[in-house]
Design an enzyme around this catalytic site. Structure first.
Site, mmCIF file in Angstrom:
data_model
loop_
_atom_site.group_PDB
_atom_site.id
_atom_site.type_symbol
_atom_site.label_atom_id
_atom_site.label_comp_id
_atom_site.label_asym_id
_atom_site.label_seq_id
_atom_site.Cartn_x
_atom_site.Cartn_y
_atom_site.Cartn_z
ATOM 1 N N GLY A 169 42.190 14.326 -21.119
ATOM 2 C CA GLY A 169 41.240 15.225 -21.851
ATOM 3 C C GLY A 169 41.770 16.172 -22.543
ATOM 4 O O GLY A 169 41.448 17.399 -22.019
ATOM 5 N N GLY A 219 41.509 18.447 -24.895
ATOM 6 C CA GLY A 219 40.588 19.065 -25.942
ATOM 7 C C GLY A 219 40.464 20.562 -25.511
ATOM 8 O O GLY A 219 41.765 21.438 -25.370
ATOM 9 N N ALA A 220 39.341 21.125 -25.817
ATOM 10 C CA ALA A 220 39.077 22.644 -25.843
ATOM 11 C C ALA A 220 39.613 23.319 -24.381
ATOM 12 O O ALA A 220 40.101 24.233 -24.174
ATOM 13 C CB ALA A 220 37.899 23.191 -26.116
ATOM 14 N N GLY A 264 41.335 21.335 -21.517
ATOM 15 C CA GLY A 264 42.542 20.878 -21.174
ATOM 16 C C GLY A 264 43.700 21.232 -22.001
ATOM 17 O O GLY A 264 44.982 21.508 -21.405
ATOM 18 N N ASN A 290 31.582 19.825 -16.153
ATOM 19 C CA ASN A 290 30.311 20.512 -15.665
ATOM 20 C C ASN A 290 29.245 19.678 -14.851
ATOM 21 O O ASN A 290 29.760 18.332 -14.901
ATOM 22 C CB ASN A 290 29.666 20.689 -17.270
ATOM 23 C CG ASN A 290 30.217 21.915 -17.958
ATOM 24 O OD1 ASN A 290 30.752 22.882 -17.637
ATOM 25 N ND2 ASN A 290 30.153 21.643 -19.259
ATOM 26 N N LYS A 305 28.020 27.794 -11.353
ATOM 27 C CA LYS A 305 28.233 27.431 -12.691
ATOM 28 C C LYS A 305 26.785 26.700 -13.466
ATOM 29 O O LYS A 305 26.673 27.101 -14.629
ATOM 30 C CB LYS A 305 29.441 26.521 -12.674
ATOM 31 C CG LYS A 305 29.791 25.900 -14.047
ATOM 32 C CD LYS A 305 30.723 26.991 -14.548
ATOM 33 C CE LYS A 305 31.071 26.882 -16.104
ATOM 34 N NZ LYS A 305 31.952 25.593 -16.269
ATOM 35 N N ASN A 348 25.085 27.127 -16.917
ATOM 36 C CA ASN A 348 25.045 25.893 -17.841
ATOM 37 C C ASN A 348 23.945 25.381 -18.080
ATOM 38 O O ASN A 348 23.493 25.001 -19.197
ATOM 39 C CB ASN A 348 26.234 24.756 -16.935
ATOM 40 C CG ASN A 348 27.631 25.042 -17.523
ATOM 41 O OD1 ASN A 348 27.688 25.336 -18.628
ATOM 42 N ND2 ASN A 348 28.336 24.461 -16.599
ATOM 43 N N ASN A 351 23.337 25.312 -22.163
ATOM 44 C CA ASN A 351 23.825 24.353 -22.872
ATOM 45 C C ASN A 351 22.686 23.813 -23.472
ATOM 46 O O ASN A 351 22.744 23.238 -24.621
ATOM 47 C CB ASN A 351 24.565 23.351 -21.794
ATOM 48 C CG ASN A 351 26.140 23.587 -21.783
ATOM 49 O OD1 ASN A 351 26.719 23.149 -22.656
ATOM 50 N ND2 ASN A 351 26.573 24.353 -20.883
#
Length: 301
Positions: A7, A9-10, A12, A101, A182, A186, A190
């Site tokens: 993964g 992406g933003a 990883g 998450n 967290k 979140n 979110n």
């Protein structure tokens, strides 16, 4: 140690990129932008200093080497793919860090991989990837690691040390406290950015939504207390609100998923913690309402 990233992406792309830039051996799994990154490399535009790496890029984990540490940065809605993606990367001592998450992700992955060592990765970062081969890191960037089933603290400490050497602020924390802390941020932000189509700063600037955000955060605190989790309290709520006041206006991952018509992480971010709290005798009524709104919005994507 040898690292694998599932993964890229933003999240990883950022953490894996920092490790690679610091000289660690890192192997990245890419999806849609594999060909682009193979040819052009990975660019990280960061508030802490931008950089570019020629990533070890793959589009199939079967082609990747076994790794000492695997960073799973997939959205949790794709965890069913781990049964296929993860085994080629594992040797008997591999540590899998779930930088994801929600509540309950480690429990479910452990059920599928009973002998694998797991840890939670709790990232506090504003980062996005909205084009091929480019990560936009806006602010923050620290990560806490929490042991779920790793057999030796020395391995956990070694990973923390290598993250720190790569310039990543990293802590080693207690698992249950970390996951619920967290969730304090979140669960309100979110979903609320999706339901009200607003960024974080807009939600806190309006008195009514600021109060609602705080009440939702306190519901998470109440759930953690009902479950006997220490360290999640009103002072932490105040800290999270202050942190969000000070950070760059931000659209969290769920808002980006909604905007790009992708499945949202409703189950582990809302359904699972709400069910867990209810079994302990605590109702998160405002967050239950938000969960229902998100399910309605996702159905109409």
């Amino acid at each position: 140690m040898r690292y694998g990233v599932i993964g890229s992406g933003a999240i990883g792309g950022y953490y894996g990129g920092k490790l690679a830039k610091a000289g660690q051996e890192v192997h990245f799994l890419f999806r849609s932008d594999y060909e682009y990154v193979k040819k052009n490399g990975l660019q990280v535009d960061s508030c802490d200093g931008s950089f570019h790496i020629q990533a070890n890029a793959y589009n199939n984990t079967a082609d990747m080497p076994q790794c000492d540490v695997v960073l799973v940065c997939l959205k949790s809605v794709n965890n069913d793919k781990l049964k296929e993606l993860l085994p080629p990367l594992l040797h008997p001592r591999t540590l899998v860090v779930l930088i994801q998450n929600g509540i309950g992700v480690e429990e479910d992955v452990q059920r599928d991989f009973p002998g694998v060592q797991l840890a939670a990765g709790l990232a506090f970062i504003c980062s996005a990837k909205t084009e091929h081969g480019r990560v936009n890191h806006q602010c923050y960037g620290s990560i806490n690691l929490a042991n779920y089933s790793c057999k030796g603290e020395a391995l956990m400490q070694a990973v923390v040390s290598e993250f720190r050497e790569a310039g990543i602020e990293t802590g080693l924390v207690e698992y249950h406290e970390a996951r619920w802390k967290k969730a304090v941020w979140n669960m309100p932000f979110n979903g609320m950015t999706v339901a009200l189509h607003a960024q974080t700063d807009e939600l806190l600037k309006h008195p009514a939504t600021r109060q609602l955000i705080r009440e939702q955060m306190m519901e998470v605190v109440g759930a953690a207390r009902a479950l006997g989790v220490n360290g999640v309290d009103e002072a932490f709520v105040d800290k999270m609100i202050q942190m969000t006041d000070e950070m760059t206006p931000y659209s969290p991952s769920m808002r980006l998923d909604y905007d790009f018509h992708r499945r949202m992480e409703i189950y582990y971010l809302y359904t699972r913690p709400i069910e867990t709290a209810r079994k302990a005798g605590f109702r998160m009524s405002k967050l239950e309402m938000l969960e229902a709104e998100l399910k309605f919005l996702e159905k109409n994507l």
